[in-house]
Every structure is written in structure tokens, then in C-alpha cells.
Design a protein around this motif. Structure first.
Motif, short mmCIF file in Angstrom:
data_model
loop_
_atom_site.label_atom_id
_atom_site.label_comp_id
_atom_site.label_asym_id
_atom_site.label_seq_id
_atom_site.Cartn_x
_atom_site.Cartn_y
_atom_site.Cartn_z
N VAL A 184 -0.20 0.05 -8.09
CA VAL A 184 1.15 0.62 -8.00
C VAL A 184 1.37 1.75 -9.00
O VAL A 184 2.34 2.51 -8.88
CB VAL A 184 2.22 -0.47 -8.20
N SER A 185 0.48 1.90 -9.97
CA SER A 185 0.64 2.99 -10.94
C SER A 185 0.09 4.31 -10.44
O SER A 185 0.32 5.36 -11.05
CB SER A 185 -0.04 2.61 -12.26
N LEU A 186 -0.64 4.28 -9.32
CA LEU A 186 -1.25 5.50 -8.80
C LEU A 186 -0.37 6.17 -7.77
O LEU A 186 0.41 5.54 -7.07
CB LEU A 186 -2.62 5.19 -8.19
N ASP A 187 -0.56 7.48 -7.64
CA ASP A 187 0.30 8.30 -6.79
C ASP A 187 0.30 7.85 -5.34
O ASP A 187 1.33 7.88 -4.68
CB ASP A 187 -0.14 9.77 -6.89
N TYR A 188 -0.85 7.43 -4.83
CA TYR A 188 -0.93 7.11 -3.41
C TYR A 188 -0.09 5.88 -3.05
O TYR A 188 0.22 5.65 -1.88
CB TYR A 188 -2.39 6.94 -2.96
N ILE A 189 0.29 5.09 -4.07
CA ILE A 189 1.19 3.96 -3.86
C ILE A 189 2.59 4.29 -4.37
O ILE A 189 3.59 4.07 -3.69
CB ILE A 189 0.68 2.71 -4.60
N SER A 190 2.67 4.84 -5.58
CA SER A 190 3.95 4.92 -6.29
C SER A 190 4.90 5.99 -5.76
O SER A 190 6.12 5.84 -5.87
CB SER A 190 3.71 5.16 -7.78
N ARG A 191 4.35 7.07 -5.21
CA ARG A 191 5.23 8.17 -4.76
C ARG A 191 5.55 8.00 -3.27
O ARG A 191 4.78 8.39 -2.41
CB ARG A 191 4.57 9.52 -5.02
N TYR A 192 6.71 7.42 -3.02
CA TYR A 192 7.12 7.19 -1.63
C TYR A 192 7.81 8.42 -1.09
O TYR A 192 8.72 8.99 -1.72
CB TYR A 192 8.05 5.98 -1.54
N ILE A 194 2.95 7.42 8.66
CA ILE A 194 4.39 7.53 8.85
C ILE A 194 5.04 8.06 7.57
O ILE A 194 5.93 8.90 7.60
CB ILE A 194 4.99 6.16 9.21
N ALA A 195 4.59 7.53 6.44
CA ALA A 195 5.16 7.91 5.14
C ALA A 195 4.06 7.89 4.10
O ALA A 195 3.07 7.18 4.22
CB ALA A 195 6.29 6.96 4.75
N HIS A 196 4.25 8.66 3.04
CA HIS A 196 3.33 8.64 1.91
C HIS A 196 3.76 7.54 0.95
O HIS A 196 4.93 7.36 0.65
CB HIS A 196 3.37 10.00 1.19
N GLY A 197 2.79 6.79 0.44
CA GLY A 197 3.08 5.79 -0.57
C GLY A 197 3.68 4.51 0.00
O GLY A 197 3.70 4.30 1.21
N CYS A 198 4.18 3.68 -0.89
CA CYS A 198 4.74 2.38 -0.51
C CYS A 198 6.18 2.28 -1.00
O CYS A 198 6.46 2.51 -2.18
CB CYS A 198 3.90 1.26 -1.13
N TYR A 199 7.09 1.93 -0.10
CA TYR A 199 8.50 1.82 -0.47
C TYR A 199 8.76 0.58 -1.33
O TYR A 199 9.78 0.51 -2.01
CB TYR A 199 9.38 1.80 0.78
N TRP A 200 7.85 -0.40 -1.32
CA TRP A 200 8.02 -1.63 -2.10
C TRP A 200 7.44 -1.48 -3.50
O TRP A 200 8.11 -1.72 -4.49
CB TRP A 200 7.37 -2.80 -1.37
N LYS A 201 6.19 -1.12 -3.58
CA LYS A 201 5.43 -0.81 -4.80
C LYS A 201 5.72 -1.76 -5.97
O LYS A 201 5.97 -1.33 -7.10
CB LYS A 201 5.65 0.65 -5.22
N LYS A 202 5.65 -3.06 -5.68
CA LYS A 202 5.85 -4.06 -6.73
C LYS A 202 4.71 -5.07 -6.83
O LYS A 202 4.64 -5.81 -7.82
CB LYS A 202 7.16 -4.83 -6.48
N CYS A 203 3.86 -5.15 -5.83
CA CYS A 203 2.84 -6.21 -5.80
C CYS A 203 1.92 -6.09 -7.01
O CYS A 203 1.36 -5.02 -7.29
CB CYS A 203 2.03 -6.13 -4.52
N SER A 204 1.72 -7.19 -7.70
CA SER A 204 1.02 -7.16 -8.98
C SER A 204 -0.49 -6.97 -8.83
O SER A 204 -1.17 -6.66 -9.81
CB SER A 204 1.30 -8.44 -9.76
N PHE A 205 -1.05 -7.14 -7.62
CA PHE A 205 -2.49 -6.93 -7.41
C PHE A 205 -2.80 -5.52 -6.93
O PHE A 205 -3.96 -5.16 -6.78
CB PHE A 205 -3.02 -7.93 -6.37
N CYS A 206 -1.77 -4.72 -6.70
CA CYS A 206 -1.93 -3.42 -6.05
C CYS A 206 -1.92 -2.29 -7.09
O CYS A 206 -1.36 -2.43 -8.18
CB CYS A 206 -0.79 -3.23 -5.04
#
Length: 736
Positions: A369-377, A355-367
Motif C-alpha cells: 500500500v505504500s507504493l504508487d501502483y496501489i496508493s494513488r487511486y 478501470i482505475a489506477h491504484g486501489c480505492y481501499w488501500k488498507k490491507c496489511s499484506f499489500c
């Protein structure tokens, strides 16, 4: 020169459906004028191994082994039965031989080894399973027995959804992979090599791109690349996908480039365009490469090529996945676990999309989140998503979709569901979400109406302290209410569960299990899976372990991969001891068993008693939301069909009064709502205005004002009446 490109998913991922990476890349590259083919060597390998001819070779090897288990000895004694049944069973699992279900369910048809030992514990399930599902489950056990034969006697690294996965996990050094590549090829290696050679001879590609999503695909990719470089040295090889994205961001070992000419990071569309431009122009210029490793042959060192000004290709520009030339009718639907939600990962052919690229939350400390596949929503418009869906349905003939998002955004899902309903596009779909409060009861009803059948989401550690520490952004009570609303809408819920988060105590682990037990007891989740916390190099915990009170202890980076990190948790308990008990508990809960057991009984060592009140989840799900008249900024949508009005008169306290009936032809049957004539005339007009096909919708405040203007009565009185409750139940939803 138009380059010919072959995109390959190396073995192994899933048996029931193709991984979507090559389909996305093919759709994009074809739109740019390239000649592209794709192959899923995982399903091709499995089908080549599990036929009578290959089984004879496997049994010959097994019979030559001096030391074998009693289980394998039994399988060998039944080899004639396996040779005669393997073909029909594979066709049955492909959906091409449905009448075989009756024979499979006959205990004399399939040879049975140790995988069938669990059947005595599952007799209860077969009463609720249809014969096709029962036969799928039995056939799955039969195939797994043969898998055990292969692992013990032919190739210890074989697995149905992973191949030599141990080599890719925590592979700080390339040595184990190189050693495996130097070994004499196994029977499975030879079969894989034959399949690849056939592809190369028939398509004659200039470039081969390997998408390596998981550690279990890594060895297969290197084995294929080894063959290519030996027998087809002019063909250029590229590796991309989830594994290099997360594991190879510090790559230094130049031996990797004996097998691959290029290794790209993050989304593949941008890097592969630069790589193909460089190959087509026969240039040594690295300026056209982005997020790509190459071997600098002047000094024999790995070089990372990165152009800061290069723009990412947006999710809208990526285009429609192209599943053509994949053998969609040959995938196997298997049922490993009879739980209706859990089986969805392995049963049925799902078109995979995002549906979308990345994660709109991107805060979880175990994830990561510094990588593009998560950070770039980046989300695509709903209209474009539905256009893509219609194209894929026409291409594949399948209307089941699995949206493999990191976390599908609720408001994007809202617009997507409205667009599906507006265009009357019928699909079944499921996706991954966050259990956030935006998923109201009415939004869940809207998603269900659009075809949503299931959601997955991370509850992680069911501890308020730890949820806050990991910045999950949810509470236990919130999760309970959201899952209640999904379940009430007819949408199944799977919860990802975690144990071993930094500083987690034994008490918190037991209390977390008690919360999970209560969620199952009240049927607000139907499936779940526990995994132990892993500290990764790209997560907030991995980048700053001191802040989470853990100590990084390895592994030492030796030039190849870095992601999973070893750590000590001085303040936490011995997390590994809890794994077996947690797994046993969740397995039973998923099958409706042992929900009345004290959670301490799942462990074979002394654990604390839970401190969670037994009514915590019950209290949470009994809490009501805001009244409808308080939702002033919500929009009003009517999900039902057109209505009719009938008028009649009735006696009330000796007087004749005008009354009306609103007749609703719903999918479930005809509903009648009787009441005040004036109210129902207004309600019918409101339904017409709120019909899902419209482009503009009333807000709740506009609805209230319109009612009071048209009838001269207060909306609060209507909101508490049977008329309002009935129309809300029939499909009038209020959504922000």
C-alpha cells in the motif's frame, strides 16, 4: 529528430493474450508524436520453439543426455509422432484448425507422456465439455509434456508463463543473474537472440524499452539487453514495469548498467517522456528525469533521479492501449484446468485494460500500500472508458476484456455498466473486486446485463480475527452474501485464498478450509487458489513486523532487489505443512468433488477438527437484505425493452372490473404481467422514465411518492404484490 522506440515484453507471461503494458505505452507515446513498435517476445519464443525444426534440435540434445527419466525416455521413443503433430496442434490452439478437435480426441492421434496420467481422474469432466474444449485440454497436456522434455534436458529454467523465475525471486544480490548471463547460451537463449536481432534489423530503433512485470520476465530482459549492448551498442535500453517497481527501489549494484541505461519506477509514461527528452537532446542533464535510476559515470555509482514537483500523468491522460503490430491471431488458448472459471486466465484472447489506477481501499496489511501502483487511486470517466473500449474492439476484432485492476471500484463499475448499456456496446468482461457490501444483488444484475461474466476477489484467510487483523474490511458472512448475489446474477466467482498470515494457528487454517468448503458446497464461489502469505518490504507487515508479532530474519540486502522478506512467526503454526493439503482440497472442490469429506482428511499429519458450524454459510446466504421501500436513496433503472399494455375486463365477486396485461418482450421470451389497470398504467409509465437510455432517473422515494400520487394507494401494498415481484424479476433494478 523523432526517436524510434521499440517496446518489448520479454519472455514469458501468458500464452493466450498479450500483457497490456507495452500497448498502453505505445498508445501514449504515439499520441505524443513518437514512432513506436512493440513486440511480445514471449509468444514469439514459444512459437519458434514449438515447431518441427526446433523440436528436432531439442530431441537431438535430449538424446545426447546420459541420464534421463523414464518419462523423457518415452517421449524420445515417440519423436516421429511429435514432429508430425506439433504444427497442426499449435494451429488448433491458435483457433486456426478447429476440425482437428475430432482427431485430438481420438486416443491414437496425440503421443502421450506423464501429463496424461491425470486423465483417468478427469473422465467425468469430459461429459460436460464440448469436443473443442476437450481437445484444447488434451492438446495442453501434450504441449506440457514437451515442456517437461525441455526442462529436463535443454533448459531447467524454462516455463510457459515464466523464464528463469528463480533468478528474480528474492534476488537480493545480482550475482546469480550475472552468473547465468556469463554461461554459454542455451538453445532457447539462441532462439530468443535470433528473434530480437530480426526485430532490431527490421525496425532499427534508437531506444528499446523492456516492460518487466514479473520475476519470470527478468532474465529474458537481461539476456536481450546483453545482446543489444554487444551488437547494437548505440541503442539505448530502458527497464520498467512491475518488477522494478516493487523489487528495485533500493538498487545499488552498478553492474546492472552494463545492460540498461535507465531503470524507471512506477507508471512508465512520465519517466519515459523525461528519458526520451534527455536522449533526443543528447544531454547529460538529470533534471528532466523523474523516478529513474542511471549510472553516475563520474563516480561509477547508481543515482536515483527524482523531481518532487513532477506530476503523475492521470489515468484519463494515459490514453487508449494500442495493440496494433502484436500477433493477436497467433496466441494460444490452452486449458490447464477444466474448471470454467479457472481456465479464463489461459483460454481466450482478452483485451487487457484498467478501470482505475491504484486501489480505492488501500488498507490491507499484506499489500504494497505504500507504493504508487496501489496508493494513488485515480479513475477515468465512464464515457472515456467506453470510448477506449470501442477503439480497441475496432482495432483487435475482439470484444472480450479483462480489467486488471487492483480492485475495481463498485460505483465506477456501476457508471461503466450504465454507459455500456446506454450506448449498446456489447462486450464480455471480468475484473478483480473487493467483496464489499456495495455489490448488492441489483448491482450484480446490472453488471451482468452489461456483459460481466466473472469476478475475482480476495477472501484471503476465512477467519474473522485475521480478516480484522489484516484490515481487509469484510467479514465471512458479507463475502458469502456478495458471492451469492454475483452467482445468482450468472457471474462466476474466483476467490484468492491465503494461509500463513502472522499468528495464524492450525485451528484457524482448518476452520478457514471448512468455510471455503461450505462456499463451494453452496455454489457461491466456483474457483479458488491458495497462496502462502509473503511478507513484502512495502506492506504494513513488512514495514512494522513487530506490530504483527512476526520477526524479520532476512534476506540481507546486497545491492539488487528487495521485496519478499523472510520472517519467523513465533505464535503461528508450521504454515508450510498445510500447503499440499489445501491445494488438493481446492482442486477437488473446483471440480465438484469430495465436498462431503471432513476437511481434516486432506492432510497427512494430525490436525484439529474444525470448530466452524456446518451451517455457517447456509445461514449467511439465507439472510435477506432491506425491503425495496427502505432503499429510499437508490435510483430506479429498467434493463428491459419497451412494453405494451392490453386492457380487458374480468368478473370479481359478480362485478365487472377493468384489468390490464403488461407485455414485456425480454431476451428470454415474452413475459405477461396481469393485474390492476391503474397499477399497470403507472408501471408502464415508470418503465419508460427508468429506461437505461435516459440521463436522469427516479430515486426510490420519488417512485413511491409518484405511485401514491397517481393511484391514491400505498406503495407498501404494491411492493408486496405479484406485479412488483414480477417486474423486479424482469429487470427493474434499484441501485445506489
Amino acid at each position: 529528430m523523432v526517436l524510434k522506440i521499440l517496446l518489448i515484453t520479454p519472455p514469458l507471461t501468458q500464452l493466450n493474450t498479450p500483457y497490456p503494458a507495452t500497448a498502453y505505452l505505445k498508445g501514449f507515446l504515439v499520441s505524443k508524436g513518437f514512432q513506436v513498435a512493440q513486440a511480445d517476445l514471449g509468444i514469439e519464443l514459444v512459437l519458434k520453439v514449438f515447431n518441427a525444426n526446433s523440436l528436432r534440435k531439442i530431441f537431438d540434445i535430449a538424446e545426447s543426455r546420459e541420464e534421463i527419466s523414464e518419462n523423457i525416455r518415452r517421449i524420445l521413443k515417440l519423436k516421429r509422432e511429435y514432429f508430425s503433430t506439433i504444427g497442426p496442434v499449435v494451429k488448433f490452439l491458435q483457433g486456426k484448425n478447429s476440425t482437428l478437435a475430432h482427431s485430438i480426441c481420438n486416443t491414437d492421434f496425440l503421443p502421450r507422456a506423464s501429463r496424461f496420467d491425470q486423465l483417468q481422474d478427469l473422465d467425468w469432466a469430459f461429459g460436460s465439455m464440448g469436443i473443442q474444449d476437450q481437445a484444447k485440454h488434451l492438446a495442453t497436456l501434450y504441449i506440457e509434456d514437451l515442456g517437461d522434455l525441455i526442462i529436463e534436458t535443454v533448459d531447467k529454467d524454462f516455463g510457459f508463463s515464466r523464464y528463469a523465475e528463480r533468478l528474480g525471486r528474492t534476488a537480493s544480490s545480482f550475482n546469480p543473474i550475472q552468473e547465468k548471463l556469463n554461461e554459454k547460451s542455451s538453445l532457447l537463449d539462441d532462439i530468443l537472440g535470433g528473434l530480437l536481432t530480426e526485430r532490431l534489423n527490421s525496425f532499427q530503433p534508437d531506444v528499446i524499452g523492456f516492460s518487466v512485470p514479473f520475476p519470470g520476465n527478468l532474465y529474458g530482459a537481461f539476456k536481450c539487453a546483453q545482446l543489444i549492448k554487444e551488437y547494437f551498442p548505440k541503442v539505448k535500453t530502458i527497464m520498467g514495469g512491475g518488477y522494478p517497481n516493487t523489487e528495485l527501489r533500493k538498487l545499488k549494484d552498478n553492474r546492472v548498467f552494463k545492460y540498461f541505461d535507465y531503470i524507471s519506477l512506477d507508471d512508465g509514461e512520465g519517466p519515459i517522456m523525461g528519458i526520451l527528452e534527455r536522449i533526443a537532446s543528447n544531454s547529460e542533464d538529470t533534471g528532466m528525469l523523474q523516478r529513474t535510476y542511471i549510472l553516475d559515470r563520474d563516480n561509477n555509482e547508481v543515482k536515483y533521479c527524482f523531481q518532487p514537483q513532477a506530476q503523475h500523468i492521470s489515468h484519463a491522460e494515459v490514453g487508449t492501449p494500442d495493440y496494433s503490430d502484436l500477433p493477436l491471431d497467433d496466441y494460444l488458448s490452452i486449458i490447464e484446468v477444466v474448471n470454467p472459471m479457472h481456465r479464463m486466465w489461459s483460454d481466450g484472447r482478452w483485451n487487457k485494460m484498467t478501470i482505475a489506477h491504484g486501489c480505492y481501499w488501500k488498507k490491507c496489511s499484506f499489500c504494497d500500500v505504500s507504493l504508487d501502483y496501489i496508493s494513488r487511486y485515480d479513475a477515468a470517466p465512464a464515457e472515456m472508458l467506453v470510448d477506449r473500449i470501442e477503439t480497441i474492439v475496432e482495432q483487435t476484432g475482439q470484444n472480450g476484456f479483462h480489467f486488471v485492476d487492483e480492485a475495481a471500484p463498485p460505483l465506477v463499475l456501476r457508471d461503466f455498466a450504465l454507459e455500456l448499456l446506454r450506448r449498446n456496446v456489447k462486450i464480455s468482461w471480468w475484473t478483480n473486486i473487493r467483496f464489499e457490501k456495495t455489490f448488492s444483488a441489483d448491482l450484480c444484475r446490472l453488471l451482468a446485463a452489461s456483459g460481466c461474466i466473472a469476478v475475482t476477489g480476495g477472501l484471503e484467510v476465512a477467519s474473522d480475527r485475521l480478516l480484522q487483523k489484516m484490515k481487509k474490511g469484510v467479514s465471512i458472512e458479507q463475502v458469502a452474501r456478495v458471492t451469492r448475489d454475483f452467482t445468482n446474477a450468472g457471474i462466476m466467482v474466483h476467490a484468492y485464498l491465503m494461509y500463513g498470515f502472522p499468528t495464524q494457528t492450525a485451528q484457524e487454517t482448518i476452520d478457514s478450509l471448512e468455510v471455503v468448503r461450505q462456499l463451494f458446497e453452496h455454489n457461491v464461489i466456483q474457483s479458488g487458489f491458495w497462496h502462502q502469505f509473503a511478507m513484502t518490504a512495502h506492506s504494513p507487515v513488512g514495514k512494522n513486523p513487530e506490530a504483527y508479532e512476526v520477526v524479520k530474519i532476512g534476506p540481507e540486502f546486497k545491492g539488487f532487489a528487495e521485496n519478499d522478506l523472510f520472517h519467523q512467526d513465533p505464535k503461528g503454526c508450521d504454515h508450510e505443512r498445510f500447503g499440499s493439503g489445501l491445494s488438493k482440497a481446492i482442486f477437488n472442490y473446483m471440480h465438484g468433488l469430495c465436498l462431503d469429506w471432513p476437511v481434516e482428511e486432506w492432510f497427512d499429519f494430525k490436525v484439529p477438527k474444525t470448530k466452524e458450524p456446518y451451517f455457517r454459510i447456509e445461514q449467511a446466504i439465507e439472510q435477506k437484505g432491506k425491503k425495496d421501500q427502505e432503499l429510499i436513496d437508490h435510483k430506479v433503472y429498467w434493463l428491459g425493452a419497451q412494453s405494451e399494455l392490453e386492457f380487458f375486463t374480468a368478473k370479481k365477486k359478480g362485478k365487472t372490473v377493468e384489468r390490464a396485461k403488461l407485455l414485456l418482450d425480454l431476451k428470454s421470451g415474452r413475459e405477461e404481467i396481469a393485474g390492476d389497470k391503474q397499477d399497470l398504467i403507472w408501471l408502464q409509465e415508470t418503465l419508460d422514465v427508468s429506461c437505461i437510455e435516459n440521463e436522469k432517473f427516479l430515486s426510490v422515494i420519488e417512485l413511491m411518492e409518484d405511485y401514491e400520487k397517481c393511484t391514491g394507494k400505498k406503495f407498501n401494498k404494491l411492493a408486496s404484490s405479484h406485479i412488483w415481484h414480477a417486474i423486479r424479476d424482469a429487470g427493474l433494478v434499484l441501485i445506489r
